[in-house]
Design a protein around this motif. Structure first.
Motif, mmCIF file in Angstrom:
data_model
loop_
_atom_site.group_PDB
_atom_site.id
_atom_site.type_symbol
_atom_site.label_atom_id
_atom_site.label_comp_id
_atom_site.label_asym_id
_atom_site.label_seq_id
_atom_site.Cartn_x
_atom_site.Cartn_y
_atom_site.Cartn_z
ATOM 1 N N LEU A 273 -27.877 8.539 9.075
ATOM 2 C CA LEU A 273 -28.459 8.351 10.295
ATOM 3 C C LEU A 273 -27.771 9.447 11.258
ATOM 4 O O LEU A 273 -28.590 9.934 12.095
ATOM 5 N N ASP A 274 -26.618 9.970 10.808
ATOM 6 C CA ASP A 274 -25.976 10.803 11.530
ATOM 7 C C ASP A 274 -26.751 12.254 11.482
ATOM 8 O O ASP A 274 -26.161 13.151 12.208
ATOM 9 N N GLU A 275 -27.187 12.768 10.323
ATOM 10 C CA GLU A 275 -27.784 13.947 9.855
ATOM 11 C C GLU A 275 -29.156 13.878 10.162
ATOM 12 O O GLU A 275 -30.113 13.469 9.537
ATOM 13 N N PRO A 276 -29.621 14.808 11.142
ATOM 14 C CA PRO A 276 -31.025 14.901 11.571
ATOM 15 C C PRO A 276 -32.002 14.979 10.594
ATOM 16 O O PRO A 276 -31.734 15.920 9.630
ATOM 17 N N GLY A 277 -32.943 14.228 10.623
ATOM 18 C CA GLY A 277 -34.139 14.343 9.624
ATOM 19 C C GLY A 277 -34.083 13.797 8.165
ATOM 20 O O GLY A 277 -34.880 13.386 7.432
ATOM 21 N N GLN A 278 -32.671 13.067 7.673
ATOM 22 C CA GLN A 278 -32.547 12.891 6.383
ATOM 23 C C GLN A 278 -33.250 11.423 6.200
ATOM 24 O O GLN A 278 -33.584 11.017 5.240
ATOM 25 N N TRP A 279 -32.910 10.441 7.109
ATOM 26 C CA TRP A 279 -33.379 9.296 7.110
ATOM 27 C C TRP A 279 -34.867 9.214 7.167
ATOM 28 O O TRP A 279 -35.584 8.661 6.445
ATOM 29 N N GLN A 280 -35.476 10.022 7.899
ATOM 30 C CA GLN A 280 -37.088 10.284 7.865
ATOM 31 C C GLN A 280 -37.471 10.535 6.740
ATOM 32 O O GLN A 280 -38.797 10.372 5.940
ATOM 33 N N ALA A 281 -36.600 11.670 5.934
ATOM 34 C CA ALA A 281 -37.033 12.292 4.814
ATOM 35 C C ALA A 281 -37.159 11.239 3.744
ATOM 36 O O ALA A 281 -38.136 11.109 2.706
ATOM 37 N N ASP B 189 -40.395 10.015 1.595
ATOM 38 C CA ASP B 189 -40.683 10.340 0.224
ATOM 39 C C ASP B 189 -39.625 9.497 -0.505
ATOM 40 O O ASP B 189 -38.268 9.834 -0.634
ATOM 41 N N PRO B 190 -39.754 8.079 -0.792
ATOM 42 C CA PRO B 190 -38.675 7.342 -1.512
ATOM 43 C C PRO B 190 -38.081 7.736 -2.786
ATOM 44 O O PRO B 190 -37.105 7.483 -3.343
ATOM 45 N N ALA B 191 -38.926 8.597 -3.156
ATOM 46 C CA ALA B 191 -38.217 9.451 -4.654
ATOM 47 C C ALA B 191 -37.043 10.029 -4.246
ATOM 48 O O ALA B 191 -36.334 10.206 -5.361
ATOM 49 N N LEU B 192 -36.825 10.250 -3.107
ATOM 50 C CA LEU B 192 -35.482 11.094 -2.674
ATOM 51 C C LEU B 192 -34.343 10.083 -2.746
ATOM 52 O O LEU B 192 -33.088 10.754 -2.383
ATOM 53 N N VAL B 193 -34.401 8.776 -2.610
ATOM 54 C CA VAL B 193 -33.587 8.064 -2.550
ATOM 55 C C VAL B 193 -32.364 7.909 -3.533
ATOM 56 O O VAL B 193 -31.159 7.955 -3.085
ATOM 57 N N PRO B 194 -32.871 8.178 -4.937
ATOM 58 C CA PRO B 194 -31.581 8.326 -5.766
ATOM 59 C C PRO B 194 -30.650 9.467 -5.605
ATOM 60 O O PRO B 194 -29.340 9.268 -5.554
ATOM 61 N N GLY B 195 -31.163 10.745 -4.964
ATOM 62 C CA GLY B 195 -30.441 11.711 -4.642
ATOM 63 C C GLY B 195 -29.598 11.663 -3.493
ATOM 64 O O GLY B 195 -28.699 12.018 -3.430
ATOM 65 N N ALA B 196 -30.122 10.821 -2.591
ATOM 66 C CA ALA B 196 -29.622 10.475 -1.293
ATOM 67 C C ALA B 196 -28.156 9.680 -1.565
ATOM 68 O O ALA B 196 -27.212 9.762 -1.028
ATOM 69 N N VAL B 197 -28.518 8.725 -2.470
ATOM 70 C CA VAL B 197 -27.367 7.851 -2.848
ATOM 71 C C VAL B 197 -26.109 8.768 -3.537
ATOM 72 O O VAL B 197 -24.867 8.638 -2.986
ATOM 73 N N GLU B 198 -26.598 9.705 -4.473
ATOM 74 C CA GLU B 198 -25.592 10.576 -4.827
ATOM 75 C C GLU B 198 -24.726 11.429 -3.881
ATOM 76 O O GLU B 198 -23.585 11.629 -3.914
ATOM 77 N N GLU B 199 -25.506 11.850 -2.979
ATOM 78 C CA GLU B 199 -25.123 12.732 -1.962
ATOM 79 C C GLU B 199 -24.095 12.072 -1.021
ATOM 80 O O GLU B 199 -23.113 12.717 -0.686
ATOM 81 N N THR B 200 -24.636 10.773 -0.481
ATOM 82 C CA THR B 200 -23.632 10.252 0.313
ATOM 83 C C THR B 200 -22.245 9.763 -0.235
ATOM 84 O O THR B 200 -21.360 9.672 0.474
ATOM 85 N N LEU B 201 -22.421 9.312 -1.545
ATOM 86 C CA LEU B 201 -21.171 8.980 -2.380
ATOM 87 C C LEU B 201 -20.319 10.173 -2.426
ATOM 88 O O LEU B 201 -19.242 10.098 -2.319
ATOM 89 N N ARG B 202 -20.961 11.325 -2.580
ATOM 90 C CA ARG B 202 -20.122 12.580 -2.565
ATOM 91 C C ARG B 202 -19.347 12.502 -1.299
ATOM 92 O O ARG B 202 -18.198 13.247 -1.207
ATOM 93 N N PRO C 258 -19.901 21.846 2.182
ATOM 94 C CA PRO C 258 -19.641 20.536 1.757
ATOM 95 C C PRO C 258 -19.810 19.381 3.003
ATOM 96 O O PRO C 258 -20.060 18.301 2.466
ATOM 97 N N GLY C 259 -19.435 19.901 4.177
ATOM 98 C CA GLY C 259 -19.603 18.643 5.087
ATOM 99 C C GLY C 259 -21.070 18.296 5.571
ATOM 100 O O GLY C 259 -21.243 17.455 6.443
#
Length: 389
Positions: A242-250, A254-267, A316-317
């Motif tokens: 929610l804090d990163e512009p455009g990421q929630w809308q992305a 495209d729900p196919a991006l969800v697994p990658g989003a999980v890994e990135e936010t865990l990182r 990285p941030g």
């Protein structure tokens, strides 16, 4: 030897690695520090060094001299939870089949149903709503009840024990929580021996040659590891996106991006409030990162700092759901890679998929600087996550 750096280091807000930690990391991979409790330790922040030491027999999770463990909660809890595992490899091998892709696929529809019910309740409420209380603390308990075969009516009880066990500021409360958790698990294992069901604990009990004490330890570990960590990470994932512009809308587009989003936010997972790391103890002398660590030294492996190592993760941030996160150490590495990673990933994927689909306009109802971290717990996480839509 230089004067130890005092921890914790000041951080900007709940989303960012502390400026002092970034500066420390730029000066090298291994640092002499002093914990808030006054103990001297080695803080490891470099990605390569943390990765190596996460799977290194020269370090132990158990303090060789418990009376000398000045850093209370983290070291004590790690020792207690690992104390039963006299044969880590064998017991890990017993657990792994219960986290297989097939098992997770069987469980996923139930997780989707539970998540949908929680989001139905969320949608019926008038915003702003604390998403941590409404979803993050509720879902993991319900999932664990189903998966482990814990009666739903007992969810609140073991949730309270786990939260108490994770406390770092009150050793008495932590021991009481562990006592309650182990006592409950002992009775649960006995019940499963007499009346097995189609659940993980019953299947573990049915394993040839396994002792009750081993089942007890594994059950307590699964309850602890599967609850507090997932609660914290659901909140982390949502607030970072929610804090990163455009990421929630992305993710909505495209729900196919969800697994990658999980890994990135865990990182990118928010800093541990204690600015320390996974506690370990050297069992022999060795050199790493240009320093010599002696047998008995306290060592802290800071996975969050390692996952912000710009030599591995450029910029990285920044949250980027399309980033290659294959080098992430969010779930550890090697023999001690988190055995429950598949269960955590699956829950996070379900929550993000449903949240972004049903609440495309979800946004924070408070400034990031107003969000607070839980400072009295081993795992950390947000105090609350107010959202609106």
């Amino acid at each position: 030897m230089s004067t130890p750096v005092q921890l914790p280091l000041e951080q900007e807000n709940v989303l960012h690695l502390a400026p002092g930690m970034r500066e420390l990391q730029s000066q090298g991979a291994v640092h002499r520090v002093r914990t808030p409790a006054g103990a001297e330790a080695w803080l490891v922040t470099g990605h390569a060094e943390v990765r190596q030491l996460l799977d290194d027999d020269r370090l132990s999770r158990s303090n060789p001299d418990p009376q000398a463990a000045k850093d209370g909660g983290a070291a004590l809890l790690a020792s207690l939870l690992d104390g039963f595992a006299t044969d880590h490899g064998r017991l890990r091998a017993l657990l792994e089949p219960h986290f297989s892709p097939e098992r997770m696929q069987e469980l996923r529809p139930h997780v989707e149903k539970l998540s949908a019910q929680l989001l139905d309740e969320l949608a019926a409420r008038r915003p702003p709503v604390d998403l941590r209380e409404a979803v993050a603390t509720a879902l993991p308990v319900l999932v664990l009840c189903e998966w482990l075969g814990v009666p739903q009516q007992d969810a609140g009880r073991f949730g309270e024990w786990i939260q108490a066990a994770a406390t770092t500021s009150d050793p008495v409360r932590a021991k009481q929580g562990l006592g309650g958790l182990f006592g409950y698990c002992k009775q649960l294992v006995a019940d499963k021996r007499l009346d097995p069901g189609d659940d993980a604990i019953s299947r573990i009990c049915a394993t040839e040659g396994i002792e009750d004490d081993e089942v007890l330890g594994l059950t307590a570990l699964l309850l602890f590891g599967g609850y507090e960590t997932t609660v914290a990470r659901i909140g982390t994932c949502v607030v970072l996106l929610l804090d990163e512009p455009g990421q929630w809308q992305a993710l909505h587009d495209d729900p196919a991006l969800v697994p990658g989003a999980v890994e990135e936010t865990l990182r990118r997972s928010m800093p541990n409030p204690h600015n320390g790391g996974m506690p370990r103890f050297a069992v022999t002398d060795f050199e790493i990162g240009g320093v010599t660590i002696r047998a008995g030294d306290f060592v802290m492996l800071n996975v969050i700092a390692a996952n912000h190592d710009e030599t591995v993760f450029p910029d990285p941030g920044r949250v980027d759901v399309t980033r290659d996160t294959s080098a992430s150490l969010a779930f550890g590495h090697g023999a001690y890679n988190c055995v429950g990673a598949a269960l955590a990933r699956m829950q996070l994927q379900v929550v993000l998929t449903q949240l972004t689909a049903r609440f495309p306009g979800l946004r924070l109802a408070a400034g990031v600087d107003e969000l607070g971290l839980r400072h009295d717990t081993l795992i950390g996480g947000l105090v609350e996550l107010p959202v609106t839509w």
